[in-house]
Design a protein around this motif. Structure first.
Motif, PDB file in Angstrom:
ATOM      1  N   LEU A 573       0.815  -1.204   0.000  1.00  0.00           N
ATOM      2  CA  LEU A 573       0.000   0.000   0.000  1.00  0.00           C
ATOM      3  C   LEU A 573       0.854   1.261   0.000  1.00  0.00           C
ATOM      4  CD1 LEU A 573      -2.950  -0.871   2.392  1.00  0.00           C
ATOM      5  CD2 LEU A 573      -2.899  -0.839  -0.097  1.00  0.00           C
ATOM      6  N   ALA A 574       2.008   1.220   0.672  1.00  0.00           N
ATOM      7  CA  ALA A 574       2.903   2.375   0.647  1.00  0.00           C
ATOM      8  C   ALA A 574       3.354   2.669  -0.782  1.00  0.00           C
ATOM      9  CB  ALA A 574       4.103   2.120   1.555  1.00  0.00           C
ATOM     10  N   ALA A 575       3.673   1.616  -1.527  1.00  0.00           N
ATOM     11  CA  ALA A 575       4.088   1.809  -2.919  1.00  0.00           C
ATOM     12  C   ALA A 575       2.941   2.337  -3.773  1.00  0.00           C
ATOM     13  CB  ALA A 575       4.623   0.499  -3.488  1.00  0.00           C
ATOM     14  N   MET A 576       1.718   1.819  -3.553  1.00  0.00           N
ATOM     15  CA  MET A 576       0.581   2.276  -4.339  1.00  0.00           C
ATOM     16  C   MET A 576       0.239   3.730  -4.034  1.00  0.00           C
ATOM     17  SD  MET A 576      -0.159  -0.291  -6.278  1.00  0.00           S
ATOM     18  CE  MET A 576       1.618  -0.586  -6.262  1.00  0.00           C
ATOM     19  N   LEU A 577       0.294   4.139  -2.746  1.00  0.00           N
ATOM     20  CA  LEU A 577       0.025   5.528  -2.397  1.00  0.00           C
ATOM     21  C   LEU A 577       1.085   6.462  -2.985  1.00  0.00           C
ATOM     22  CD1 LEU A 577      -1.170   5.304   1.313  1.00  0.00           C
ATOM     23  CD2 LEU A 577      -2.506   6.011  -0.674  1.00  0.00           C
ATOM     24  N   THR A 578       2.326   6.007  -2.957  1.00  0.00           N
ATOM     25  CA  THR A 578       3.388   6.814  -3.546  1.00  0.00           C
ATOM     26  C   THR A 578       3.161   7.008  -5.043  1.00  0.00           C
ATOM     27  OG1 THR A 578       4.954   5.998  -1.894  1.00  0.00           O
ATOM     28  CG2 THR A 578       5.872   7.002  -3.869  1.00  0.00           C
ATOM     29  N   LYS A 579       2.754   5.944  -5.717  1.00  0.00           N
ATOM     30  CA  LYS A 579       2.453   6.072  -7.146  1.00  0.00           C
ATOM     31  C   LYS A 579       1.242   6.985  -7.375  1.00  0.00           C
ATOM     32  CE  LYS A 579       4.202   3.917  -9.978  1.00  0.00           C
ATOM     33  NZ  LYS A 579       5.392   4.206 -10.812  1.00  0.00           N
ATOM     34  N   LEU A 580       0.259   6.908  -6.463  1.00  0.00           N
ATOM     35  CA  LEU A 580      -0.929   7.739  -6.620  1.00  0.00           C
ATOM     36  C   LEU A 580      -0.593   9.212  -6.433  1.00  0.00           C
ATOM     37  CD1 LEU A 580      -3.963   7.479  -7.155  1.00  0.00           C
ATOM     38  CD2 LEU A 580      -4.314   7.455  -4.685  1.00  0.00           C
ATOM     39  N   GLU A 581       0.334   9.517  -5.559  1.00  0.00           N
ATOM     40  CA  GLU A 581       0.755  10.903  -5.377  1.00  0.00           C
ATOM     41  C   GLU A 581       1.403  11.462  -6.645  1.00  0.00           C
ATOM     42  OE1 GLU A 581       3.329  10.705  -2.079  1.00  0.00           O
ATOM     43  OE2 GLU A 581       1.745  10.299  -0.617  1.00  0.00           O
ATOM     44  N   ARG A 582       1.919  10.606  -7.486  1.00  0.00           N
ATOM     45  CA  ARG A 582       2.576  11.034  -8.723  1.00  0.00           C
ATOM     46  C   ARG A 582       1.636  10.930  -9.921  1.00  0.00           C
ATOM     47  NH1 ARG A 582       7.791   7.098  -7.786  1.00  0.00           N
ATOM     48  NH2 ARG A 582       8.496   7.994  -5.798  1.00  0.00           N
ATOM     49  N   LEU A 583       0.345  10.970  -9.659  1.00  0.00           N
ATOM     50  CA  LEU A 583      -0.633  10.746 -10.718  1.00  0.00           C
ATOM     51  C   LEU A 583      -0.468  11.726 -11.879  1.00  0.00           C
ATOM     52  CD1 LEU A 583      -3.139   8.832 -11.095  1.00  0.00           C
ATOM     53  CD2 LEU A 583      -4.536  10.775 -10.402  1.00  0.00           C
ATOM     54  N   LEU A 584      -0.103  12.945 -11.572  1.00  0.00           N
ATOM     55  CA  LEU A 584       0.014  13.970 -12.616  1.00  0.00           C
ATOM     56  C   LEU A 584       1.359  13.950 -13.321  1.00  0.00           C
ATOM     57  CD1 LEU A 584      -1.655  16.946 -10.717  1.00  0.00           C
ATOM     58  CD2 LEU A 584      -2.723  15.299 -12.261  1.00  0.00           C
ATOM     59  N   ASP A 585       2.238  13.076 -12.905  1.00  0.00           N
ATOM     60  CA  ASP A 585       3.581  13.035 -13.487  1.00  0.00           C
ATOM     61  C   ASP A 585       3.925  11.672 -14.075  1.00  0.00           C
ATOM     62  OD1 ASP A 585       4.142  15.694 -12.610  1.00  0.00           O
ATOM     63  OD2 ASP A 585       4.450  14.898 -10.591  1.00  0.00           O
ATOM     64  N   GLN A 586       2.949  10.789 -14.199  1.00  0.00           N
ATOM     65  CA  GLN A 586       3.204   9.427 -14.665  1.00  0.00           C
ATOM     66  C   GLN A 586       2.538   9.186 -16.005  1.00  0.00           C
ATOM     67  OE1 GLN A 586       3.483   6.966 -10.460  1.00  0.00           O
ATOM     68  NE2 GLN A 586       1.498   7.286 -11.382  1.00  0.00           N
ATOM     69  N   PRO A 587       3.034   8.202 -16.770  1.00  0.00           N
ATOM     70  CA  PRO A 587       2.378   7.855 -18.036  1.00  0.00           C
ATOM     71  C   PRO A 587       0.944   7.397 -17.831  1.00  0.00           C
ATOM     72  CG  PRO A 587       4.586   6.921 -17.946  1.00  0.00           C
ATOM     73  CD  PRO A 587       4.300   7.482 -16.586  1.00  0.00           C
ATOM     74  N   TYR A 588       0.155   7.619 -18.819  1.00  0.00           N
ATOM     75  CA  TYR A 588      -1.277   7.309 -18.766  1.00  0.00           C
ATOM     76  C   TYR A 588      -1.530   5.826 -18.491  1.00  0.00           C
ATOM     77  CZ  TYR A 588      -6.093   6.951 -20.496  1.00  0.00           C
ATOM     78  OH  TYR A 588      -7.431   6.694 -20.631  1.00  0.00           O
ATOM     79  N   GLU A 589      -0.764   4.944 -19.134  1.00  0.00           N
ATOM     80  CA  GLU A 589      -0.971   3.504 -18.965  1.00  0.00           C
ATOM     81  C   GLU A 589      -0.702   3.061 -17.535  1.00  0.00           C
ATOM     82  OE1 GLU A 589       0.847   4.902 -21.240  1.00  0.00           O
ATOM     83  OE2 GLU A 589      -0.336   4.592 -23.081  1.00  0.00           O
ATOM     84  N   ILE A 590       0.324   3.629 -16.896  1.00  0.00           N
ATOM     85  CA  ILE A 590       0.623   3.273 -15.510  1.00  0.00           C
ATOM     86  C   ILE A 590      -0.489   3.755 -14.590  1.00  0.00           C
ATOM     87  CG2 ILE A 590       2.199   3.791 -13.594  1.00  0.00           C
ATOM     88  CD1 ILE A 590       4.498   3.641 -15.516  1.00  0.00           C
ATOM     89  N   ASN A 591      -1.024   4.924 -14.838  1.00  0.00           N
ATOM     90  CA  ASN A 591      -2.122   5.434 -14.015  1.00  0.00           C
ATOM     91  C   ASN A 591      -3.369   4.563 -14.130  1.00  0.00           C
ATOM     92  OD1 ASN A 591      -0.691   7.599 -12.966  1.00  0.00           O
ATOM     93  ND2 ASN A 591      -1.293   8.989 -14.620  1.00  0.00           N
ATOM     94  N   LEU A 592      -3.649   4.073 -15.327  1.00  0.00           N
ATOM     95  CA  LEU A 592      -4.814   3.203 -15.499  1.00  0.00           C
ATOM     96  C   LEU A 592      -4.665   1.925 -14.686  1.00  0.00           C
ATOM     97  CD1 LEU A 592      -5.677   3.469 -19.304  1.00  0.00           C
ATOM     98  CD2 LEU A 592      -6.781   4.600 -17.373  1.00  0.00           C
ATOM     99  N   LEU A 593      -3.488   1.320 -14.715  1.00  0.00           N
ATOM    100  CA  LEU A 593      -3.269   0.101 -13.936  1.00  0.00           C
ATOM    101  C   LEU A 593      -3.335   0.387 -12.450  1.00  0.00           C
ATOM    102  CD1 LEU A 593      -0.373  -1.505 -16.000  1.00  0.00           C
ATOM    103  CD2 LEU A 593      -2.700  -2.372 -15.786  1.00  0.00           C
ATOM    104  N   LEU A 594      -2.789   1.513 -12.014  1.00  0.00           N
ATOM    105  CA  LEU A 594      -2.810   1.866 -10.596  1.00  0.00           C
ATOM    106  C   LEU A 594      -4.236   2.041 -10.104  1.00  0.00           C
ATOM    107  CD1 LEU A 594      -1.281   2.792  -8.036  1.00  0.00           C
ATOM    108  CD2 LEU A 594      -1.298   5.099  -9.001  1.00  0.00           C
TER     109      LEU A 594
END
Length: 734
Positions: A573-594
């Motif tokens: 969950l720590a990794a998922m929250l960290t990725k979610l905080e970067r929602l505006l800076d990540q590729p679209y495909e990664i955001n969809l999977l997240l």
């Protein structure tokens, strides 16, 4: 002239003798054919003599036809009664003589004719023949000779004979006792039918190999405990796992992960042709090898599904050791190349998608999430995969998140336990119904939560209405109800069967010892890296004071505050929250999977999951979650522990979006254009737009807010046994 007259007189004499002579009875005809065969075998005709030139082939065919005719005319009131032809065959031990003659293959072709005769006898005669000594003994000898010489000349006939015998045993598994022999001074048994099939799988004829594997599949399904033990101790488990290992090694690292996840193949008659490279172009060889791997995986799954527990466990253990631990695990290490990481992760993802057998699926999940067979390890597979979600390569991040997206949907309670629940203290039992006395309060809380999620993106930054006629909520609600229904049915099974037993046996499960022992262990498992992520994610301005009022819509408002469960995010969950905080800076495909991973977790009817995922809080800052004005007492307690929730992370991302909007006045126009291109309504290149990741991330945030709100609505209304209309989207907006 005289020769023609002589031939005419000879023919007339034969016709006259056939008309005047009495017709032989069926037993006499049967015995006559056997005498003719005996004379042909014992006569000295030279080494060039064949069964065709001596007439043995025709005599054996006639004997088989006579036996079949006798079988068709048997008395249905006495199906076990023997006819005169069958009695003659058993009394004179004809099968023993035929096997002895066939083993010498004299006349040439005799071995094949004996196999054909035995195949017809086993396949077309329904009488119980195998219990007779004069039948099962020569059949045993014939089975032991199949594939013994390594020649493929008789492979087709031998495998057909074994196939017919296996079908006979399948109808009456008790007959398998005649084909069990002692091994190692009687301490172990071997099943000679399966051993013969194992020899034939080395044939050069692909069709023979296919049929031999089909025979093995029939053998493993026999309901006979001794046969299962014998097969578990045979070379069959090692053969299955080693073949799977070889097929994996043949998949080139250049095979794209998208092609792997889209590949579909099953066990069938075309398996033998898959993976051969001489008739495929280099660009398609990788896909063909992947199809061969999936075909063989499907065969292994069928074996495990059909086999008894000892054999199924032996096959799963062999696959775990040879394929997962010895082959795939080294390719997941830090020293592996990017191609190896992509290949191994994509193959694991496809395996989770393709496997339907729960026993084999459990083996793969155990490899991915648990420690290595109880061995102490400082870097388990799970930890490696979580690290890969933040890999420097976007492709590695993508395939790893894709693996977790499939993993959280696996219908095993151990998945959500190992990833999430083992770090949380409190009740993990599913809550499928809301008590009647709490319906009004639950509905009020639901409306407040939905307004909070739907208001994350303000109207002046919403790009959906500018492109589409509606907000798309109906489609989200339909999918959410289907997803919630599946999760409710699944967790209902867990709560009645596997959930309690698995939770008690899982590491860190409570039930004995100190009440806080599990939380202490969970805190230790979080490690310094998780704590550091939390400190970086949180700032003091987002932490409410103890005097922050509780949400009046909360069922607990106005009374004593309940003791919140102790929560430690855990590495996943720590990794998922960290990725979610970067929602505006990540590729679209990664955001969809997240977002797909988080919505799958949201659909589970678990109270601790709701407390973390759906908690809402109100803050009074322009750059944060402005519309979340009220906060529940449980969520306040979590924030006092400095643990971010999903809503809290949403607030940070939404605040970032406000900041970008203030600096970029034309942001909405670009967002509308980005949405049009993502939905296929525009064909220009999206990558050429400025702030591409920001625009796509904003669209994902808007759509994910609807998705989470829909899941929340579907789950809560289903638990309340009513389906009220969704609250107005614009109500409660500032």
């Amino acid at each position: 002239m005289f020769s023609k007259i002589t031939a005419f007189l000879h023919q007339a004499a034969e016709v006259t003798s056939q008309v005047l002579a009495p017709q032989p009875t069926r037993p006499e005809e049967f015995q006559g054919h056997w005498r003719a065969i005996t004379e042909c075998v014992t006569s000295e005709n030279g080494p060039e003599c064949t069964v065709q030139s001596t007439g043995i082939k025709q005599h054996l065919e006639q004997m088989a036809d006579l036996l079949c005719q006798e079988e068709e005319e048997k008395d249905p009131r006495d199906p076990g009664a023997m006819g005169p032809c069958m009695e003659f065959l058993l009394r004179h031990k004809i099968l023993d003589t035929l096997h002895t003659t066939g083993s010498t293959d004299y006349p040439t072709g005799m071995r094949r004719e004996v196999l054909l005769f035995l195949t017809v006898l086993l396949g077309r005669v329904e009488r119980p023949l195998l219990p007779h000594v004069s039948v099962h003994q020569p059949i045993q000898k014939q089975v032991c000779s199949c594939g013994a010489d390594g020649s493929s000349l008789l492979g087709t006939d031998q495998v057909q004979f074994l196939r017919t015998l296996c079908l006979k045993l399948q109808r009456d598994p008790r007959l398998a006792d005649f084909f069990l022999q002692d091994k190692d001074s009687g301490r172990k048994k071997i099943f000679i039918v399966a051993e013969a099939c194992l020899r034939l799988v080395n044939s050069q004829d692909s069709l023979v190999v296919m049929k031999a594997y089909e025979c093995l599949l029939t053998c493993v399904g026999l309901e006979h405990p001794v046969v299962a033990e014998a097969l578990a101790g045979s070379q069959l488990p090692i053969l299955l796992a080693s073949q799977l290992q070889q097929h994996f090694h043949l998949i080139p690292s250049t095979c794209h992960h998208t092609s792997i996840t889209r590949c579909h193949a099953g066990w069938g008659v075309d398996y033998a042709g898959r993976g051969s490279t001489h008739h495929h172009s280099p660009s398609t060889q990788g896909l063909w090898h992947m199809e061969a791997f999936l075909s063989w995986l499907d065969y292994c799954e069928q074996v495990i599904s059909s086999a008894a527990e000892p054999l199924a466990d032996a096959v799963c253990d062999a696959i775990h050791e040879l394929l997962l631990t010895a082959t795939i695990l080294p390719k997941l290490s830090e020293s592996s190349t990017e191609g190896d990481l992509l290949l191994s992760t994509a193959v694991l993802t496809k395996c989770l998608q393709a496997i339907s057998c729960q026993r084999l699926l459990t083996e793969f999940v155990s490899f991915l999430l648990s420690d290595l067979r109880g061995k102490s390890s400082t870097n388990t597979v799970r930890e490696k995969l979580i690290q890969h979600t933040d890999h420097i390569s976007d492709e590695v991040c993508h395939v790893t998140l894709q693996l977790f997206d499939v993993l959280v949907r696996v219908p095993l309670p151990s998945v959500v336990w190992e990833l999430v629940l083992q770090y949380w203290e409190g009740s993990h039992q599913p809550v499928l119904l809301v008590p009647t006395e709490q319906l009004a309060e639950a509905r009020q809380q639901l409306e407040e939560d939905i307004r909070s999620f739907m208001s994350l993106v303000p109207d002046h930054l919403s790009s959906c209405k500018a492109v589409m006629e509606d907000s798309g909520l109906e489609q989200y609600l339909t999918e959410a109800h289907q997803q919630v229904a599946r999760c409710r049915a699944l967790t209902f099974v867990w709560s009645n069967t596997a959930w309690n037993s698995e939770a008690e046996g899982m590491p860190g499960a409570s039930g004995s010892g100190e009440p806080g022992a599990r939380h202490d262990a969970a805190s230790e498992r979080c490690g310094s890296s998780s704590e550091r992520c939390q400190r970086e994610a949180l700032s003091d301005e987002f932490i409410p004071s103890p005097s922050c009022p509780a949400n009046p819509c909360s069922p607990h408002s106005g009374g004593s505050s309940p003791t919140p469960p102790s929560v430690c995010e855990g590495p996943f969950l720590a990794a998922m929250l960290t990725k979610l905080e970067r929602l505006l800076d990540q590729p679209y495909e990664i955001n969809l999977l997240l977002t797909s991973i988080l919505s799958s977790l949201a659909a589970l009817p678990l109270p601790t999951m709701d407390l973390w995922l759906f908690s809402t809080c109100s803050h009074h800052s322009r750059n944060v979650y402005s519309v979340l004005q009220k906060v529940s007492l449980c969520f306040t307690s979590m924030l006092m522990s400095k643990l971010p929730s999903l809503c809290f992370t949403f607030a940070q991302v939404s605040g970032q979006l406000h900041s970008h909007a203030e600096r970029s006045p034309g942001l909405l126009v670009n967002m509308v254009e980005a949405r049009r291109r993502l939905t296929g309504m525009a064909t220009s290149d999206l990558l050429s737009m400025p702030h591409n990741d920001l625009l796509e991330g904003a669209i994902v945030l808007e759509e994910f807010s609807k998705e989470i709100a829909s899941v929340l609505f579907a789950k809560k209304t289903t638990a309340m046994l009513m389906l009220p209309p969704l609250p107005a989207i614009d109500s409660g907006r500032p």
